[in-house]
Design an enzyme around this catalytic site. Sequence first.
Site, PDB file in Angstrom:
ATOM      1  N   CYS A   2     -89.663 -20.762 -51.492  1.00 46.34           N
ATOM      2  CA  CYS A   2     -90.759 -21.699 -51.723  1.00 46.34           C
ATOM      3  C   CYS A   2     -90.516 -22.370 -53.064  1.00 46.34           C
ATOM      4  O   CYS A   2     -90.247 -21.704 -54.066  1.00 46.34           O
ATOM      5  CB  CYS A   2     -92.136 -21.071 -51.737  1.00 46.34           C
ATOM      6  SG  CYS A   2     -92.649 -20.404 -50.164  1.00 46.34           S
ATOM      7  N   ARG A  27     -85.121 -24.150 -51.693  1.00 47.41           N
ATOM      8  CA  ARG A  27     -85.889 -22.899 -51.803  1.00 47.41           C
ATOM      9  C   ARG A  27     -86.715 -22.625 -50.549  1.00 47.41           C
ATOM     10  O   ARG A  27     -87.358 -21.567 -50.436  1.00 47.41           O
ATOM     11  CB  ARG A  27     -86.814 -22.952 -53.029  1.00 47.41           C
ATOM     12  CG  ARG A  27     -86.079 -23.092 -54.345  1.00 47.41           C
ATOM     13  CD  ARG A  27     -87.064 -23.131 -55.492  1.00 47.41           C
ATOM     14  NE  ARG A  27     -87.795 -21.903 -55.620  1.00 47.41           N
ATOM     15  CZ  ARG A  27     -87.434 -20.871 -56.375  1.00 47.41           C
ATOM     16  NH1 ARG A  27     -86.338 -20.946 -57.098  1.00 47.41           N
ATOM     17  NH2 ARG A  27     -88.163 -19.780 -56.426  1.00 47.41           N
ATOM     18  N   TRP A  72     -91.071 -21.653 -47.446  1.00 43.93           N
ATOM     19  CA  TRP A  72     -90.258 -20.734 -46.653  1.00 43.93           C
ATOM     20  C   TRP A  72     -91.252 -19.680 -46.187  1.00 43.93           C
ATOM     21  O   TRP A  72     -91.730 -18.872 -46.974  1.00 43.93           O
ATOM     22  CB  TRP A  72     -89.168 -20.111 -47.520  1.00 43.93           C
ATOM     23  CG  TRP A  72     -88.212 -19.236 -46.754  1.00 43.93           C
ATOM     24  CD1 TRP A  72     -87.119 -19.631 -46.051  1.00 43.93           C
ATOM     25  CD2 TRP A  72     -88.252 -17.812 -46.638  1.00 43.93           C
ATOM     26  NE1 TRP A  72     -86.489 -18.541 -45.499  1.00 43.93           N
ATOM     27  CE2 TRP A  72     -87.166 -17.407 -45.841  1.00 43.93           C
ATOM     28  CE3 TRP A  72     -89.122 -16.822 -47.123  1.00 43.93           C
ATOM     29  CZ2 TRP A  72     -86.916 -16.071 -45.519  1.00 43.93           C
ATOM     30  CZ3 TRP A  72     -88.875 -15.494 -46.795  1.00 43.93           C
ATOM     31  CH2 TRP A  72     -87.773 -15.136 -46.010  1.00 43.93           C
ATOM     32  N   ASN A  96     -95.944 -19.468 -54.774  1.00 47.03           N
ATOM     33  CA  ASN A  96     -94.636 -18.943 -54.394  1.00 47.03           C
ATOM     34  C   ASN A  96     -94.656 -17.447 -54.678  1.00 47.03           C
ATOM     35  O   ASN A  96     -94.968 -17.045 -55.801  1.00 47.03           O
ATOM     36  CB  ASN A  96     -93.527 -19.624 -55.215  1.00 47.03           C
ATOM     37  CG  ASN A  96     -92.183 -18.920 -55.060  1.00 47.03           C
ATOM     38  OD1 ASN A  96     -91.903 -18.357 -54.007  1.00 47.03           O
ATOM     39  ND2 ASN A  96     -91.382 -18.945 -56.099  1.00 47.03           N
ATOM     40  N   GLY A  97     -94.339 -16.651 -53.664  1.00 42.77           N
ATOM     41  CA  GLY A  97     -94.346 -15.196 -53.843  1.00 42.77           C
ATOM     42  C   GLY A  97     -95.019 -14.553 -52.644  1.00 42.77           C
ATOM     43  O   GLY A  97     -95.187 -15.175 -51.598  1.00 42.77           O
ATOM     44  N   GLU A 459     -67.244 -11.841 -46.651  1.00 48.71           N
ATOM     45  CA  GLU A 459     -67.834 -13.087 -47.112  1.00 48.71           C
ATOM     46  C   GLU A 459     -67.560 -14.230 -46.131  1.00 48.71           C
ATOM     47  O   GLU A 459     -68.435 -15.059 -45.857  1.00 48.71           O
ATOM     48  CB  GLU A 459     -67.322 -13.420 -48.524  1.00 48.71           C
ATOM     49  CG  GLU A 459     -67.793 -14.743 -49.084  1.00 48.71           C
ATOM     50  CD  GLU A 459     -69.303 -14.939 -49.109  1.00 48.71           C
ATOM     51  OE1 GLU A 459     -70.050 -13.965 -48.914  1.00 48.71           O
ATOM     52  OE2 GLU A 459     -69.732 -16.090 -49.291  1.00 48.71           O
ATOM     53  N   LYS A 463     -70.489 -16.447 -44.289  1.00 50.14           N
ATOM     54  CA  LYS A 463     -70.520 -17.909 -44.416  1.00 50.14           C
ATOM     55  C   LYS A 463     -70.606 -18.558 -43.050  1.00 50.14           C
ATOM     56  O   LYS A 463     -71.403 -19.444 -42.822  1.00 50.14           O
ATOM     57  CB  LYS A 463     -69.257 -18.353 -45.159  1.00 50.14           C
ATOM     58  CG  LYS A 463     -69.352 -19.527 -46.039  1.00 50.14           C
ATOM     59  CD  LYS A 463     -70.115 -19.403 -47.328  1.00 50.14           C
ATOM     60  CE  LYS A 463     -71.025 -18.299 -47.510  1.00 50.14           C
ATOM     61  NZ  LYS A 463     -71.772 -18.092 -48.657  1.00 50.14           N
ATOM     62  N   GLU A 466     -73.978 -17.918 -41.218  1.00 52.07           N
ATOM     63  CA  GLU A 466     -75.117 -18.502 -41.921  1.00 52.07           C
ATOM     64  C   GLU A 466     -75.253 -20.013 -41.684  1.00 52.07           C
ATOM     65  O   GLU A 466     -76.359 -20.514 -41.525  1.00 52.07           O
ATOM     66  CB  GLU A 466     -74.934 -18.130 -43.397  1.00 52.07           C
ATOM     67  CG  GLU A 466     -75.385 -19.055 -44.443  1.00 52.07           C
ATOM     68  CD  GLU A 466     -75.221 -18.494 -45.857  1.00 52.07           C
ATOM     69  OE1 GLU A 466     -74.091 -18.262 -46.280  1.00 52.07           O
ATOM     70  OE2 GLU A 466     -76.230 -18.340 -46.541  1.00 52.07           O
ATOM     71  N   HIS A 482     -61.170   1.103 -33.597  1.00 50.96           N
ATOM     72  CA  HIS A 482     -62.134   2.204 -33.446  1.00 50.96           C
ATOM     73  C   HIS A 482     -63.423   1.747 -32.754  1.00 50.96           C
ATOM     74  O   HIS A 482     -64.434   2.439 -32.831  1.00 50.96           O
ATOM     75  CB  HIS A 482     -62.450   2.818 -34.809  1.00 50.96           C
ATOM     76  CG  HIS A 482     -61.257   3.467 -35.434  1.00 50.96           C
ATOM     77  ND1 HIS A 482     -60.703   4.626 -34.944  1.00 50.96           N
ATOM     78  CD2 HIS A 482     -60.469   3.094 -36.478  1.00 50.96           C
ATOM     79  CE1 HIS A 482     -59.643   4.959 -35.672  1.00 50.96           C
ATOM     80  NE2 HIS A 482     -59.482   4.045 -36.612  1.00 50.96           N
ATOM     81  N   LYS A 582     -82.582 -20.470 -50.581  1.00 47.79           N
ATOM     82  CA  LYS A 582     -81.531 -20.150 -51.540  1.00 47.79           C
ATOM     83  C   LYS A 582     -81.911 -19.023 -52.487  1.00 47.79           C
ATOM     84  O   LYS A 582     -81.112 -18.168 -52.813  1.00 47.79           O
ATOM     85  CB  LYS A 582     -81.173 -21.396 -52.348  1.00 47.79           C
ATOM     86  CG  LYS A 582     -79.986 -21.143 -53.261  1.00 47.79           C
ATOM     87  CD  LYS A 582     -79.063 -22.304 -53.314  1.00 47.79           C
ATOM     88  CE  LYS A 582     -77.792 -21.994 -54.040  1.00 47.79           C
ATOM     89  NZ  LYS A 582     -76.776 -21.385 -53.175  1.00 47.79           N
TER      90      LYS A 582
HETATM   91  C1  AGP Z   1     -75.143 -16.975 -49.621  1.00 47.76           C
HETATM   92  O1  AGP Z   1     -74.477 -17.921 -48.875  1.00 47.76           O
HETATM   93  C2  AGP Z   1     -76.470 -16.649 -49.191  1.00 47.76           C
HETATM   94  N1  AGP Z   1     -77.290 -17.791 -49.067  1.00 47.76           N
HETATM   95  C3  AGP Z   1     -77.122 -15.424 -49.787  1.00 47.76           C
HETATM   96  O2  AGP Z   1     -76.478 -14.346 -49.205  1.00 47.76           O
HETATM   97  C4  AGP Z   1     -77.133 -15.247 -51.321  1.00 47.76           C
HETATM   98  O3  AGP Z   1     -75.842 -15.020 -51.779  1.00 47.76           O
HETATM   99  C5  AGP Z   1     -78.060 -14.068 -51.678  1.00 47.76           C
HETATM  100  O4  AGP Z   1     -79.358 -14.357 -51.256  1.00 47.76           O
HETATM  101  C6  AGP Z   1     -78.048 -13.723 -53.144  1.00 47.76           C
HETATM  102  O5  AGP Z   1     -78.509 -14.771 -53.936  1.00 47.76           O
HETATM  103  P1  AGP Z   1     -78.303 -14.759 -55.499  1.00 47.76           P
HETATM  104  O6  AGP Z   1     -76.850 -14.847 -55.764  1.00 47.76           O
HETATM  105  O7  AGP Z   1     -79.056 -15.961 -55.983  1.00 47.76           O
HETATM  106  O8  AGP Z   1     -78.877 -13.489 -56.023  1.00 47.76           O
END
Ligand code: AGP
Length: 587
Positions: A2, A27, A72, A96-97, A459, A463, A466, A482, A582
């Site tokens: 948010c 956000r 969000w 926000n929260g 990673e 990616k 996501e 396995h 984010k």
């Molecule tokens: C990354 O592509 C993601 N959007 C997410 O996993 C992100 O890395 C995670 O939420 C941690 O965020 P930060 O680095 O701001 O703590």
Amino acid sequence: MCGIMGYAGAGNAAAIVYNGLLRLEYRGYDSAGIAVMYDGKIKIAKKRGRVKELSAFCGELAGNVGIGHTRWATHGRPSDKNAHPHSSGKITLVHNGIIENYPKLKEELIASGGKFASETDSEVAAKLVDKNYDGDILEALIKSCKMLEGSYALMVMCEGFDGIAVAKYKSPVIIGLGDGGNFCASDEPALAGLCPGICVLEDGDFALITADEVKIFDSDGKRVERAVLENLAEEKSLDLCGYPHYMLKEINESPAAVRNTASAFSSCGKACEILSGAKRIILTGCGTAYHAALMGKRYIENFSSVHARADFAGELRYASRTAEEGDVLVAVTQSGETADTVEAARLYGSFGAKVLAVTNSPHSAITRIADGVVYADSGAEICVAATKSYSAQLAALYLCACVAAGGDVKAREEELFACSDMLRSFIERTDVRRLAERCSKSSAVYFLGRDLDYCAALEGSLKLKEVSYVFSAGYPAGELKHGTLALVDGKVACVFSITDPALAEKSASAVEQVLSRGGAAAVLTDIDGVKEEFGGRAEIISLPACGKYLAPLFSAAVMQLLAYRTAVILGRDPDKPRNLAKSVTVE
Ligand code: AGP
């Protein structure tokens, strides 16, 4: 998650808040709303969908004081009625929260005649402030916040008060000090180009913002001063510079992120002092940052005799309840505001461990908790998917590991400078479109590797899933046989990273296992023997020879480009993947 923004000044509040919300959209982006005060009365426009849905209404919102929200969803699905701002009586607010005790408060408010228009926890805050309002908005807000449990950044407008009242607890609020007006926002990018100075509110702070002044108070309503800092947000980070998406722009900024991180390292003296005395290093983070932490653990254990461990920040508190003399917690976080990471750092700090932050957000919450900070200097990252910030984190952790080992930091910095140049030309010439076509048609994509390549695989998988929504998973290459091999058929693609000559033979046998079951394989490698072995049978992506420790910077670039291209082929918005935000400021 948010984004919230407020403005009081001589300008057009709706237009300023609207632009601020566009900049904060990373956000959260499931609904948005703006409230503006005109002639002592508050007018609201709010809609399900992206911030741009509000543009048609901005002209109708005349006034010089306003607040806005891009959501969000946590409580209540995205809808017009659950969009913020929420109102009650003279009060209108954005939040926000998460208000954790909202069910109990809601029950009490309903029992005393309150009627609710939304399913949100935030509306409870509006009702509560309204109930406690007796002519003094600051007093009402302080009294109400004493009743709230959870996290909140609140921006409140009240008919009769020509400004904004703000409360902050565990969700970020930055105050912008402008010429002819003042601002408040969740994050600095919203304030780029608007004001030279900012103040960062601390937990428990309140503020009153009007066109002419900003007053900050502690939780008892006593005036306090907060340092005025330089507003570091740059408008250029918000400019797409001709790229179709921030994700592609930011992947192309990875080389600069690596270079800048290496340059900035010399100013991290305090952090180096802490690392030099470390007996045990616990690395933590969430999502991509956790994957960087996993790589950092391997760097430390390969370079030094210091024991290292990496845990998800959200799980760390269950893993261990104490710290020992010489323990250092390294919290890796791009935003510096991720609730799980911040709480893990707080917890380990309370156990007596030294806390070190690896972040690219110098004014964030983690920097105020940490005993030392290492700047993963990638600049502001706008795309929800982390790309250049991950490269910067790897560079930062590579140098941290060198310090922990008592090694030659200057030499490692030079390696990173050289690597940054190689990465630039590598990204320019690398084309993953054919592989992306294949991934876009696959029922699943598995990313596989051993040791450092396994961390890179995790990673790569995050990616892809996501931003493209194609199912993917990352595994150690040795684990394939396995269980997961049962899923491999002609519809599956497997992406192997093979950059350690000592492990190449073993990883190669996993590639054979996939090919002999009809699966498609791609191999990212800098090893000639591997290229020869699979040329013509698998898609080969040649990485430049740079040694196994820095190879993950190159495989990350390939995997990021692959995720981006696959998302574009499938018509997804790579910058704003569904359901994500984010900066995840709830635990
Ligand atoms: C990354 O592509 C993601 N959007 C997410 O996993 C992100 O890395 C995670 O939420 C941690 O965020 P930060 O680095 O701001 O703590």
